[in-house]
Motif scaffolding. Structure first.
Motif, short mmCIF file in Angstrom:
data_model
loop_
_atom_site.label_atom_id
_atom_site.label_comp_id
_atom_site.label_asym_id
_atom_site.label_seq_id
_atom_site.Cartn_x
_atom_site.Cartn_y
_atom_site.Cartn_z
N ASP A 22 0.68 -1.74 0.14
CA ASP A 22 0.28 -0.04 -0.31
C ASP A 22 0.82 1.41 0.35
O ASP A 22 0.59 2.13 -0.98
CB ASP A 22 -0.80 -0.17 1.13
N LEU A 23 2.49 1.29 0.46
CA LEU A 23 3.03 2.56 0.39
C LEU A 23 3.69 2.66 -0.71
O LEU A 23 3.56 3.68 -0.90
CB LEU A 23 4.55 2.26 1.82
N MET A 24 3.60 1.13 -1.57
CA MET A 24 4.00 1.96 -2.81
C MET A 24 3.49 2.30 -3.73
O MET A 24 3.56 3.27 -4.62
CB MET A 24 4.53 0.44 -3.53
N LEU A 25 1.98 1.13 -3.81
CA LEU A 25 0.69 2.63 -4.32
C LEU A 25 0.40 4.37 -3.65
O LEU A 25 0.30 4.70 -4.73
CB LEU A 25 -0.42 1.33 -3.91
N ASP A 26 0.49 4.14 -2.95
CA ASP A 26 0.70 5.21 -2.30
C ASP A 26 1.24 6.50 -3.01
O ASP A 26 1.18 7.17 -3.40
CB ASP A 26 0.11 5.90 -0.51
N THR A 27 2.70 6.17 -2.76
CA THR A 27 3.88 6.73 -3.73
C THR A 27 4.06 6.61 -4.79
O THR A 27 4.19 7.57 -5.27
CB THR A 27 5.35 5.94 -2.75
N SER A 28 3.45 5.79 -5.54
CA SER A 28 3.31 6.27 -6.93
C SER A 28 1.90 6.66 -7.86
O SER A 28 2.56 7.70 -8.09
CB SER A 28 2.65 4.87 -7.32
N PHE A 29 1.00 6.93 -6.77
CA PHE A 29 -0.18 7.89 -6.74
C PHE A 29 0.41 9.76 -6.54
O PHE A 29 0.09 10.73 -7.37
CB PHE A 29 -1.39 7.60 -5.84
N ASP A 30 1.66 9.97 -5.10
CA ASP A 30 1.72 11.05 -5.25
C ASP A 30 2.69 10.99 -6.19
O ASP A 30 3.21 12.10 -7.01
CB ASP A 30 2.69 11.01 -3.69
N LEU A 31 3.51 10.42 -6.32
CA LEU A 31 4.79 10.76 -7.83
C LEU A 31 3.74 10.50 -9.69
O LEU A 31 5.10 11.50 -10.51
CB LEU A 31 5.55 9.24 -8.13
N LYS A 32 2.61 10.13 -9.74
CA LYS A 32 2.20 10.88 -10.83
C LYS A 32 1.42 11.92 -10.61
O LYS A 32 1.68 12.53 -11.97
CB LYS A 32 0.93 9.71 -11.04
N ARG A 33 1.11 12.41 -9.60
CA ARG A 33 0.92 14.10 -8.94
C ARG A 33 1.99 14.84 -9.86
O ARG A 33 1.95 15.01 -10.32
CB ARG A 33 0.17 14.21 -8.30
#
Ligand code: CP
Length: 336
Positions: A22-33
């Protein structure tokens, strides 16, 4: 949960807790933004990732190489013929030397029975993270992007989302088992109801299927196996039809390299395993069609589906960038 994944190898999602994924996914969404808004994010400034490719790649190489550039670091592209591996340098020596020079070793090595062992050998001898860019068993970078793409469409609570993962006919090459194997392992941890379809004999590795069933039992999800492609499509929210090599259709799968023609003859007996409009008609109205790409157009899938309204293959491909960056940031970066 520890937020510190720094220094960890990323070889299979099975070696991470759900909170870490979940942390990897949250980080991915943040980096996408950040990527979308043009906000600089040099979180890995001056860091080097060595990228060793034993096999061809469009998405994986370019998501890692563009990703590390966007993070302020550098990707060093290597292939065995450009390294002393070609002259017999041992895996251990390669790992120890690259560990002295940089910050991660990322590897694609898909040869059946060889690739994962090579990665494990590097990891045992490396002081820096080893990142799996696809081997013969796992493709964790792909499945992380797949999960992110599914969350974008269906939200974070994916319990009982109906997912059909199906074998499909292709001629391009004997594709590794690693994509469907990684999908059944990860999706079952998120409580999805997964139907896996393939022609008789085209099994995935028994130990992987066993682990996926255990994951489903723990999460309240399902893993069902069928030999009908249609069954995987009926009422599905997500369909992922894709070819894989029939390594278990021969007596000794470890000899697959020498039996490619024989396996391809067996593949050709199932040309009707194609994703077409009729099959998409069996799915839910708002279903999505996914494929890791490259797709064998006209064989695995017809153009009207892959280019049609259900298809989210280019969102899925784009998310390879954001998830690859997240994995690099979390394993190579961390505390300043
Ligand atoms: N899906 C995927 O891994 O694509 P490439 O083989 O182009 O890297």
């Amino acid at each position: 949960m520890s937020s510190l994944l720094r220094g960890k190898d990323f070889i299979t999602t099975q070696e991470f807790t759900k909170e870490e994924i979940d942390l990897m996914l949250d980080t991915s969404f943040d980096l996408k933004r950040k990527f979308a808004t043009g906000e600089p994010h040099p979180l890995l400034a001056y860091k080097t990732v060595f990228m060793i490719f034993y096999d061809e790649s469009t998405r994986t190489r370019n998501s890692i190489e563009a990703g590390i550039t966007q993070l302020g670091g550098h990707g060093n592209f290597l292939s065995p013929d450009k390294m002393q591996a070609h002259h017999g340098e041992t895996v251990a020596d390669t790992a120890k030397v690259l560990s002295r020079f940089g910050h991660a070793i990322a590897v694609r090595h898909c040869q059946f029975g060889v690739g994962n062992k090579y990665l494990r050998g590097l990891a045992e001898n490396s002081d820096i993270p080893v990142l799996n860019l696809q081997d013969d068993i796992y493709h964790p970078m792909q499945v992380l992007a797949d999960l992110m793409t599914i969350q974008e469409r269906f939200g974070k609570d994916l319990r009982h989302l109906k997912v059909g993962i199906s074998w499909a006919y292709a001629e391009s090459h004997l594709k590794p088992l690693s994509v469907p194997q990684s999908q059944i392992l990860l999706f079952t941890r998120y409580g999805m109801d997964v139907t896996l379809a393939y022609p008789e004999g085209f099994d995935l590795m028994p130990d992987i299927v066993k682990q996926a069933k255990e994951n489903a039992e723990k999460s309240g999800g399902k893993l069902e196996i069928t030999h009908s492609m249609d069954e995987a499509f009926v009422d599905a929210d997500v369909v992922i039809p894709k070819s894989w090599g029939g390594f278990f259709t021969i007596e000794n799968p470890m000899e697959a390299e020498q039996h490619k023609d024989e396996i391809m003859q067996k593949v050709r007996q199932h040309k009707d395993w194609k994703c077409d409009e009729r099959r998409m008609g069996l799915t839910k109205r708002n279903s999505v069609y996914m494929h890791a790409l490259p797709a064998d157009r006209g064989r695995e899938v017809v153009d009207s589906v892959i280019d049609g309204p259900h298809s989210i293959v280019f969102d899925e491909a784009e998310n390879r960038l954001h998830t690859a960056k997240a994995v690099m940031v979390l394993t190579m970066g961390g505390r300043p």
